[in-house]
Design an enzyme around this catalytic site. Structure first.
Site, PDB file in Angstrom:
ATOM      1  N   ALA A  67       0.846  -1.196   0.000  1.00 15.26           N
ATOM      2  CA  ALA A  67       0.000   0.000   0.000  1.00 15.26           C
ATOM      3  C   ALA A  67       0.881   1.245   0.000  1.00 15.26           C
ATOM      4  CB  ALA A  67      -0.880  -0.010   1.237  1.00 15.26           C
ATOM      5  N   GLY A 106       0.498  -5.548   0.028  1.00 12.41           N
ATOM      6  CA  GLY A 106      -0.524  -5.561  -1.019  1.00 12.41           C
ATOM      7  C   GLY A 106       0.001  -6.138  -2.325  1.00 12.41           C
ATOM      8  N   GLU A 109      -0.584  -9.648  -2.041  1.00  9.25           N
ATOM      9  CA  GLU A 109      -2.033  -9.884  -2.141  1.00  9.25           C
ATOM     10  C   GLU A 109      -2.503  -9.820  -3.599  1.00  9.25           C
ATOM     11  OE1 GLU A 109      -3.817  -8.688   2.172  1.00  9.25           O
ATOM     12  OE2 GLU A 109      -3.075  -7.025   0.982  1.00  9.25           O
ATOM     13  N   GLU A 129       3.373  -5.766   6.966  1.00 11.92           N
ATOM     14  CA  GLU A 129       2.386  -4.860   7.582  1.00 11.92           C
ATOM     15  C   GLU A 129       2.581  -4.694   9.078  1.00 11.92           C
ATOM     16  OE1 GLU A 129       1.703  -7.206   5.371  1.00 11.92           O
ATOM     17  OE2 GLU A 129       0.313  -6.460   3.857  1.00 11.92           O
TER      18      GLU A 129
HETATM   19  N1  COA Z   1       4.485   3.654   0.300  1.00 10.31           N
HETATM   20  C1  COA Z   1       4.938   4.878   0.005  1.00 10.31           C
HETATM   21  N2  COA Z   1       6.233   5.178  -0.144  1.00 10.31           N
HETATM   22  C2  COA Z   1       7.098   4.180   0.007  1.00 10.31           C
HETATM   23  C3  COA Z   1       6.694   2.862   0.319  1.00 10.31           C
HETATM   24  C4  COA Z   1       5.305   2.621   0.469  1.00 10.31           C
HETATM   25  N3  COA Z   1       4.837   1.407   0.750  1.00 10.31           N
HETATM   26  N4  COA Z   1       7.776   2.089   0.414  1.00 10.31           N
HETATM   27  C5  COA Z   1       8.828   2.884   0.165  1.00 10.31           C
HETATM   28  N5  COA Z   1       8.420   4.135  -0.069  1.00 10.31           N
HETATM   29  C6  COA Z   1       9.245   5.292  -0.426  1.00 10.31           C
HETATM   30  C7  COA Z   1      10.218   5.649   0.687  1.00 10.31           C
HETATM   31  O1  COA Z   1       9.609   6.524   1.605  1.00 10.31           O
HETATM   32  C8  COA Z   1      11.320   6.314  -0.093  1.00 10.31           C
HETATM   33  O2  COA Z   1      10.892   7.610  -0.404  1.00 10.31           O
HETATM   34  P1  COA Z   1      11.906   8.826  -0.330  1.00 10.31           P
HETATM   35  O3  COA Z   1      12.982   8.498  -1.300  1.00 10.31           O
HETATM   36  O4  COA Z   1      11.092  10.011  -0.658  1.00 10.31           O
HETATM   37  O5  COA Z   1      12.383   8.808   1.085  1.00 10.31           O
HETATM   38  C9  COA Z   1      11.361   5.527  -1.394  1.00 10.31           C
HETATM   39  O6  COA Z   1      10.081   4.895  -1.500  1.00 10.31           O
HETATM   40  C10 COA Z   1      12.412   4.458  -1.450  1.00 10.31           C
HETATM   41  O7  COA Z   1      12.282   3.652  -0.284  1.00 10.31           O
HETATM   42  P2  COA Z   1      13.560   3.173   0.526  1.00 10.31           P
HETATM   43  O8  COA Z   1      13.047   2.461   1.716  1.00 10.31           O
HETATM   44  O9  COA Z   1      14.472   4.316   0.729  1.00 10.31           O
HETATM   45  O10 COA Z   1      14.198   2.179  -0.523  1.00 10.31           O
HETATM   46  P3  COA Z   1      14.822   0.742  -0.285  1.00 10.31           P
HETATM   47  O11 COA Z   1      15.189   0.262  -1.631  1.00 10.31           O
HETATM   48  O12 COA Z   1      15.849   0.818   0.773  1.00 10.31           O
HETATM   49  O13 COA Z   1      13.660  -0.179   0.298  1.00 10.31           O
HETATM   50  C11 COA Z   1      11.467  -1.179   0.391  1.00 10.31           C
HETATM   51  C12 COA Z   1      12.529  -0.464  -0.477  1.00 10.31           C
HETATM   52  C13 COA Z   1      10.224  -1.334  -0.443  1.00 10.31           C
HETATM   53  C14 COA Z   1      11.998  -2.541   0.845  1.00 10.31           C
HETATM   54  C15 COA Z   1      11.187  -0.344   1.652  1.00 10.31           C
HETATM   55  O14 COA Z   1      10.925   0.981   1.260  1.00 10.31           O
HETATM   56  C16 COA Z   1       9.993  -0.807   2.452  1.00 10.31           C
HETATM   57  O15 COA Z   1      10.116  -1.710   3.247  1.00 10.31           O
HETATM   58  N6  COA Z   1       8.841  -0.163   2.253  1.00 10.31           N
HETATM   59  C17 COA Z   1       7.644  -0.451   3.037  1.00 10.31           C
HETATM   60  C18 COA Z   1       6.919  -1.639   2.483  1.00 10.31           C
HETATM   61  C19 COA Z   1       5.660  -1.887   3.276  1.00 10.31           C
HETATM   62  O16 COA Z   1       5.626  -1.798   4.474  1.00 10.31           O
HETATM   63  N7  COA Z   1       4.598  -2.224   2.560  1.00 10.31           N
HETATM   64  C20 COA Z   1       3.343  -2.579   3.169  1.00 10.31           C
HETATM   65  C21 COA Z   1       2.536  -1.373   3.434  1.00 10.31           C
HETATM   66  S1  COA Z   1       1.036  -1.835   4.194  1.00 10.31           S
END
Ligand code: COA
Length: 701
Positions: A67, A106, A109, A129
């Site tokens: 999400a 998601g 999902e 999550e």
């Molecule tokens: N929604 C919105 N923005 C997100 C996001 C999400 N689910 N996941 C990552 N981002 C954004 C970060 O805030 C960052 O933005 P910024 O550059 O403006 O700070 C950018 O995407 C890159 O993320 P970053 O974490 O710096 O990159 P990474 O390559 O180190 O890691 C992920 C990538 C996807 C592994 C990590 O961002 C992550 O774990 N995200 C959350 C995933 C999550 O919890 N999803 C379920 C949501 S219910």
């Protein structure tokens, strides 16, 4: 009103296969716009007679990272994720999810709603999550156990850790792996095979849930609760999975959604989202913009005690070559054995191979007794005794031998970095790099900027932290910088409560109850009571006469009780330090002081203890921010989260203050000031925020 939202799906047909390219950089989060676009693209595919199957894939580094966290606080529009997922699954022609990179939340999902799944070998599939205080909210808790069974689904959903593609294949989460570089192409080939074999849609919602034996969930409940450490979401997620075994799919799905929406409003979710964005804002300082860090290859460490050896270990594990200098051969032997033991620990934790260990100690580490060994070092970090005269001596010697442009860093916890810089001919190259013990484990690095520190030296401190996988926080010079200054203040608040009648154990239990891994007196015993004793002595000459000091802290040290290392402090320790018991002799010293000062003992509730402790913390943090010691409130949160065991699900002290409200904290401070108006001096920033009903978060920029 709809919120602005980004994300799109590019639709094309290639070799009779509809290709739905999902694009919402940087991580293809499922924004409102992306969900709408994907919903429309599925409808278009269903009506497209030129395409007999569809492939969904992500443009960029991954499939879908879940999400869109940034949109959680906005009004949603378009199809919800459950609606989108139901639409994908209902599609009458086969839909194939072609996965690569991060496939999370998601994203999994969407993949589970698709009828088939192929993944590139480096795909990471996870349900993270719980890390932001949520549960899967779009059928993950129902579809996942139907596909991979309860045990694997419980591990993925309640633990939040992603699995590798090869494990996903083994557990049946994906149907096939591909080593093809192009995931789109691999997806098309796979889809053509499905069409050729006339395999139609497979719908997990129509699959019955596996049977579960009665024991399974009871065992899982105990394990999940034990690991959760105050985090609520994992246990809630587990009950959702248990619903799969005890009620029909639709009923369980409705409960999952309702619970997800409730958790979206929860304090833990808000705190964890704050922490998520705090992590990402750590190195984003205006003064670092466009500043190139200095190159770092060889790093020197002065001192091979616990701290120096820990720093050397962390540097070795991060790929630096390290020169460590100790006074004599005995010191070097000690350092070598501590570093080797630390690295063996890394081997045990699977972070290093046995060969790797041999290379690090045999090639990357040089031990020497002469400062000349630092002549090629790009950075030298001093980790010697906390005494200004000793630091002066070390820095004069470093100044004499280090090459031009080398950075000279002190690991001091409290001392004045300006004074240390002043004894070199190159104060612009001097900086504080305050590591936390054990330095190869703890993630915090306070980067302490002195008056003359050059911008590229600060940038190098941050670059070093990044390479070491640490969270760097910029701190200004003051006694204790951000973290230890706050620690000293909160400990003093706790000591004052003890004089009034609380016991160390009551305070420690209340602070543990708040979510800290340990209370202040357990922590003090672990760190060594002699450390704060030395600090009190150092500050005695310049202490304001209004600054009340408790006598028992010194009295305990005068007995030679320095905490764990001497077997007694506030607690008594046997072989198993976790089973400590209150030290009756220390309690006697406390009682003697109460009697001497004529203080009538009163009782404290856990709530009152937490209120006072946190008010002292927030008030001091507000002062630290006003003075520019911390640039932003979020830097205080990061410091406490990564260096002091502050519960992540409370977001850090400044987020906590925002959740409680500045006015309420101010009330506690003012209440305290009635008894001790010097200790409880109101930080003007706290007063201002309370007046304006504003938050610390509003100052993060
Ligand atoms: N929604 C919105 N923005 C997100 C996001 C999400 N689910 N996941 C990552 N981002 C954004 C970060 O805030 C960052 O933005 P910024 O550059 O403006 O700070 C950018 O995407 C890159 O993320 P970053 O974490 O710096 O990159 P990474 O390559 O180190 O890691 C992920 C990538 C996807 C592994 C990590 O961002 C992550 O774990 N995200 C959350 C995933 C999550 O919890 N999803 C379920 C949501 S219910």
């Amino acid at each position: 009103m709809t919120s602005p939202s980004s994300g799109t799906v590019h639709y094309s047909v290639e070799q009779d296969i509809a290709v739905l390219a999902i694009e919402n950089p940087p991580v293809n989060a499922l924004s409102n716009a992306l969900r709408s676009a994907l919903f429309e693209a599925i409808e278009r595919f269903e009506n497209d007679e030129t395409a007999s199957a569809a492939v969904l894939y992500g443009v960029g580094a991954g499939f879908i990272a879940g999400a869109d966290i940034r949109e959680f606080s906005l009004e949603p529009w378009g199809p919800t994720l459950p609606e989108l997922i139901a639409r994908i699954e209902a599609c009458e022609k086969p839909v194939i999810a072609a996965l690569h990179g991060n496939t999370l939340g998601g994203g999994v999902e969407v993949a589970l709603a698709s009828h088939y799944r192929i993944a590139q070998e480096k795909t990471r599939l996870g349900m993270p999550e719980v890390h932001i205080g949520l549960i899967p909210g779009a059928s993950g808790t129902q579809r996942l156990p139907r596909l991979i069974g309860y045990d694997a689904a419980i591990a993925m959903i309640t633990g939040g850790r992603p699995v590798k593609a090869k494990d996903a294949l083994q557990m049946g989460l994906v149907d096939e792996l591909t080593s093809e570089a192009g995931i789109k192409e691999a997806g098309i080939v796979f889809a053509q095979k499905i069409v050729a074999e006339e395999r139609g849609p497979r719908r997990l919602a129509q699959v019955g849930a596996p049977a579960a034996d009665a024991q399974l969930f009871d065992t899982a409940r105990a394990e999940v609760a034990k690991k959760a450490k105050g985090l609520e979401a994992p246990s809630i997620a587990l009950e959702m999975i248990a619903n799969a075994a005890r009620m029909p799919y639709d009923a369980a799905l409705a409960i999952e959604r309702r619970t997800f929406l409730e958790l979206k409003e929860s304090a833990q979710h808000k705190a964890l989202v704050h922490a998520f964005f705090a992590d990402r804002s750590a190195g984003r300082l205006p003064e670092l913009k466009g500043v190139e860090p200095r190159p770092l290859s060889q790093v020197g460490v002065v001192g091979g005690g616990t701290m120096g050896a820990g720093i050397a270990t962390a540097l070795l594990l991060s790929g630096f070559s390290v020169v460590l200098v100790e006074r004599d051969e005995a010191g070097l032997d000690r350092a070598r054995s501590v570093i080797t033991a630390n690295l063996e620990g890394a081997v045990k934790r699977g972070k290093l191979s046995a060969d790797g260990l041999a290379k690090l100690t045999g090639e990357a580490l040089v031990l020497a007794c002469e400062y000349e060994a630092f002549s090629n070092a790009d950075l030298v970090i001093e980790a010697v005794f906390e005494e200004m005269s000793v630091k002066h001596d070390v820095f004069s010697k470093l100044d004499a031998v280090c090459k031009q442009g080398a950075i000279l860093a002190t690991n001091t916890s409290y001392l004045d970095v300006n004074a240390i810089a002043a004894c070199t001919s190159r104060p612009q190259d001097v900086i504080g790099l305050h590591f936390f013990s054990p330095a190869h484990i703890m993630k915090l690095l306070e980067v302490v900027v002195a008056n003359a520190t050059a911008a590229d030296v600060l940038a190098t401190g941050f670059a070093l932290a990044k390479k070491m996988g640490k969270v760097a926080v910029r701190a200004g010079v003051c006694d204790g910088f951000i973290g230890n200054r706050i620690l000293a203040k909160t400990r003093a608040a706790a000591e004052a409560m003890i004089l009034e009648g609380a016991s160390p154990k009551e305070i420690d239990s209340a602070i543990r109850g708040f979510g800290f891994a340990m209370g202040p007196f357990e922590t003090a015993d672990m760190a060594g009571l002699d450390i704060s004793w030395a600090r009190r002595k150092r500050l005695a000459a310049t202490r304001d006469p209004r600054d009340r000091q408790v006598g028992f802290a010194d009295a305990i040290c005068e007995q030679g009780w320095f905490g764990r290392k001497t077997g007694s402090g506030y607690y008594l320790y046997g072989k198993d330090v976790a089973k400590h018991t209150p030290n009756p002799d220390a309690l006697e010293l406390i009682e003697a002081e109460r009697v001497e000062k004529g203080i009538a003992q009163r009782s404290f509730s856990a709530e009152e203890i937490v209120e006072r402790y946190m008010a002292a913390m927030v008030n001091e943090a507000a002062a630290i921010i006003s003075e520019g010691i911390a640039l932003r409130p979020v830097d205080v949160d990061l410091t406490l989260l990564y260096g002091y065991g502050f519960p992540r699900w409370r977001g850090g002290p400044m987020h906590y203050a925002d959740a409680v409200g500045a006015a309420k904290i101010l009330d506690v401070v003012k209440q305290g000031a009635k008894d001790d108006d010097y200790f409880w001096r109101t930080a003007p920033l706290l007063e201002k925020l309370a007046e304006r009903e504003a938050t610390f978060a509003s100052l993060n920029g």
